[in-house]
Design a protein around this motif. Structure first.
Motif, short mmCIF file in Angstrom:
data_model
loop_
_atom_site.label_atom_id
_atom_site.label_comp_id
_atom_site.label_asym_id
_atom_site.label_seq_id
_atom_site.Cartn_x
_atom_site.Cartn_y
_atom_site.Cartn_z
N GLN A 185 0.84 -1.20 0.00
CA GLN A 185 0.00 0.00 0.00
C GLN A 185 0.87 1.26 0.00
OE1 GLN A 185 -3.21 0.04 -0.32
NE2 GLN A 185 -3.57 2.23 -0.05
N ALA A 186 1.96 1.23 0.77
CA ALA A 186 2.88 2.37 0.77
C ALA A 186 3.49 2.55 -0.62
CB ALA A 186 3.97 2.15 1.82
N THR A 187 3.85 1.43 -1.25
CA THR A 187 4.39 1.50 -2.61
C THR A 187 3.35 2.04 -3.58
OG1 THR A 187 5.83 -0.40 -2.14
CG2 THR A 187 5.46 0.15 -4.45
N LEU A 188 2.11 1.60 -3.41
CA LEU A 188 1.02 2.09 -4.26
C LEU A 188 0.89 3.60 -4.19
CD1 LEU A 188 -1.62 1.69 -5.94
CD2 LEU A 188 -2.80 1.41 -3.76
N ASN A 189 0.90 4.14 -2.98
CA ASN A 189 0.75 5.58 -2.83
C ASN A 189 1.93 6.34 -3.43
OD1 ASN A 189 -1.53 4.86 -1.17
ND2 ASN A 189 -1.32 6.83 -0.19
N ALA A 208 1.66 10.42 4.33
CA ALA A 208 1.37 9.72 5.59
C ALA A 208 1.25 8.22 5.37
CB ALA A 208 0.09 10.28 6.21
N VAL A 209 0.51 7.83 4.32
CA VAL A 209 0.36 6.40 4.04
C VAL A 209 1.69 5.78 3.64
CG1 VAL A 209 -0.76 4.71 2.53
CG2 VAL A 209 -2.07 6.64 3.43
N GLY A 216 -8.24 17.76 10.38
CA GLY A 216 -9.21 16.76 9.94
C GLY A 216 -8.59 15.75 9.00
N ALA A 217 -7.70 16.22 8.11
CA ALA A 217 -7.04 15.32 7.16
C ALA A 217 -6.11 14.34 7.86
CB ALA A 217 -6.28 16.13 6.12
N VAL A 218 -5.42 14.80 8.91
CA VAL A 218 -4.55 13.91 9.70
C VAL A 218 -5.38 12.81 10.36
CG1 VAL A 218 -3.07 13.77 11.74
CG2 VAL A 218 -2.73 15.60 10.08
N LEU A 219 -6.51 13.18 10.95
CA LEU A 219 -7.39 12.18 11.56
C LEU A 219 -7.94 11.23 10.50
CD1 LEU A 219 -9.35 14.50 14.03
CD2 LEU A 219 -7.64 12.78 14.64
N GLN A 220 -8.30 11.78 9.34
CA GLN A 220 -8.85 10.94 8.27
C GLN A 220 -7.84 9.89 7.80
OE1 GLN A 220 -8.11 11.10 4.67
NE2 GLN A 220 -9.61 9.49 4.26
N VAL A 221 -6.59 10.29 7.60
CA VAL A 221 -5.60 9.33 7.10
C VAL A 221 -5.23 8.33 8.20
CG1 VAL A 221 -3.49 10.63 7.67
CG2 VAL A 221 -3.53 9.11 5.69
N ALA A 222 -5.28 8.74 9.47
CA ALA A 222 -5.06 7.79 10.56
C ALA A 222 -6.15 6.72 10.56
CB ALA A 222 -5.02 8.53 11.90
N ALA A 223 -7.40 7.14 10.38
CA ALA A 223 -8.50 6.18 10.31
C ALA A 223 -8.35 5.28 9.09
CB ALA A 223 -9.84 6.93 10.25
N GLU A 224 -7.94 5.85 7.97
CA GLU A 224 -7.75 5.07 6.74
C GLU A 224 -6.72 3.95 6.95
OE1 GLU A 224 -5.52 5.84 2.45
OE2 GLU A 224 -6.64 7.48 3.37
N MET A 225 -5.60 4.27 7.58
CA MET A 225 -4.55 3.27 7.77
C MET A 225 -4.99 2.18 8.75
SD MET A 225 -0.99 5.47 7.64
CE MET A 225 -1.46 6.69 8.88
N GLN A 226 -5.70 2.55 9.81
CA GLN A 226 -6.22 1.55 10.74
C GLN A 226 -7.21 0.62 10.06
OE1 GLN A 226 -5.60 0.90 13.94
NE2 GLN A 226 -4.38 2.63 14.64
N HIS A 227 -8.14 1.21 9.29
CA HIS A 227 -9.13 0.39 8.60
C HIS A 227 -8.47 -0.54 7.59
CE1 HIS A 227 -11.98 0.08 5.02
NE2 HIS A 227 -12.36 -0.84 5.87
N SER A 228 -7.53 -0.03 6.81
CA SER A 228 -6.87 -0.85 5.79
C SER A 228 -6.18 -2.05 6.42
CB SER A 228 -5.86 -0.01 5.01
OG SER A 228 -6.51 1.00 4.27
#
Length: 428
Positions: A147-151, A267-268, A323-335
């Protein structure tokens, strides 16, 4: 469910597989980044399609692709994931080349359906390939690195696409499409370097009369996939909902959208692997998904406050960044949680089929998410953010009992501990 067949254990020659998979991911994500950046303008300005035709064509195509992922995943199980992934990468390259010769809507629709079908099938086949080459305990960590490579690849590709947009010529757009086709050709060549993963013979692990696409009858897994699809409704937030919100409801500068996209990508790329290290089984995976729901609700609440009157440009930018920092933190946890859950609940002899079905949540979310997100935000404003966050929190919380139910019908899976308070023994 019938008897399961254990997947082949990775051999010493397979140890380089994660690096090869990452190289293949990088190749096709660079092409995707360039393609996604320029495709809409190419189809409208060069091909001459209307916005309505492009929207209808892509919505139909991703719907077809999501349905094709399951049978193509089963094909990977039965014929071997490496060969299937290689052929689908070549097919994706060919469909991108076909876009160069399209001049009307119907050929565009056909090519778009072939493109999304190949893309969804390729995703399922590569998951099955990873499952055959990587130990189960290492899969989530490997997926995090992918996923990190993808980003990183998407960012590089978007930069190439940006150059084409700046040039604004037909030749620049055609160069981007040619780059995307070449990238998928390179992806196929890289996948060819991987060792073969033995296919599952037809009928293995099944009982007489059981449907070939057994995942469609696995109701607990269907429920888990549905909940994950709801959580994936966050996908259009960064690319569609936030840009519209920033432009219409805030005083933030125009370049804020680009800055938030860069923030998310970095971040990702830098943190996804670290977040995924804590997810090792279904118990830690469901905890990660629950946390993602709470953090996502907090992110939505922060975004909602940017519509407050009197919030000038720079304070609005600071709040949006939070808000974007919180959003990407949630994204990484969910993934991280979703990867572990999807593999842990899939029978070893049907990884491709199950991954194809689980992955269908992405095109479904990309199809329905934009309309849902924009309707909520345009109609309800700040309350729409809170409603969206509440929906995501409910889905994230419901994932734990849904996974427990799925594990009860699959006795070989590791159950989630219930953390009951132990009773005291008599006499103490």
């Amino acid at each position: 469910m019938g008897m399961s067949v254990s997947p082949p254990r990775p051999t010493p020659t397979d140890r380089a597989a994660p690096r090869v998979l990452a190289a293949a991911q990088l190749a096709n994500s660079v092409g995707d980044g360039a393609f996604y950046t320029c495709s809409a303008l190419y189809f409208s300005q060069v091909v001459g399609l209307s916005a309505e035709q492009i929207g209808l064509g892509l919505t139909t195509a991703w719907g077809v692709g999501s349905l094709a992922g399951v049978p193509l995943g089963q094909l990977a199980d039965r014929r071997g994931p490496r060969g299937t992934a290689l052929l689908l990468a070549l097919a994706t390259s060919a469909t991108v080349v076909a876009f160069l010769f399209i001049r009307s809507f119907v050929p565009f629709l056909v090519a778009a359906c072939l493109y999304t079908t190949a893309q969804c099938g390729l995703a399922a086949a590569r998951q099955a390939l990873l499952a055959g080459l990587v130990e189960p305990s290492e899969r989530t960590g490997v997926l995090a690195r992918l996923q990190a490579t993808l980003n990183a690849g998407l960012a590089v590709g978007a930069a190439f696409g940006g150059l084409a947009l700046h040039a604004g010529t037909r030749g620049a757009y055609l160069t981007v499409f040619a780059l995307d086709a070449a990238c998928f050709l390179a992806c196929a060549l890289i996948l060819h370097r991987l060792p073969r993963v033995p296919h599952v013979p037809p009928g293995t692990g099944t009982t007489p009369g059981e449907p070939r696409l057994a995942v469609l009858r696995d109701r607990p897994y269907v429920l888990v996939t549905l909940l994950n699809a709801i959580l994936l409704l966050r996908l259009p937030l960064l690319s569609l909902a936030l840009p519209l919100w920033i432009a219409q409801r805030t005083e933030a500068p125009e370049w804020t959208v680009s800055a938030l996209f860069v923030l998310n990508t970095l971040a990702v790329t830098l943190c996804q692997v670290r977040v995924a290290r804590k997810v090792t089984d279904t118990a830690s995976a469901t905890r990660a998904v629950r946390r993602s729901g709470l953090v996502m609700l907090a992110s939505c609440a922060v975004f909602a406050t940017t519509a407050l009157s009197g919030l000038s440009a720079w304070p609005a930018l600071a709040v949006l960044a939070l808000g974007a920092v919180l959003q990407v933190a949630a994204e990484m946890q969910h993934s991280a949680g979703a990867w572990q859950i999807s593999f842990s609940l899939a029978p070893p002899d049907r990884i491709g089929q199950y991954q194809g079905f689980f992955g269908s949540g992405i095109p479904v979310a990309r199809t329905l998410g934009p309309a849902l997100a924009t309707t909520l935000l345009v109609t309800f404003g700040p309350a729409g953010w809170l409603l969206l966050g509440a929906v995501l929190l409910v889905a994230a919380t419901a994932m734990t009992p849904a996974v427990r139910r799925a594990e009860r019908v699959r006795p070989d899976a590791s159950p989630i501990p219930r953390y009951e308070i132990p009773r005291r023994k008599a006499g103490r």
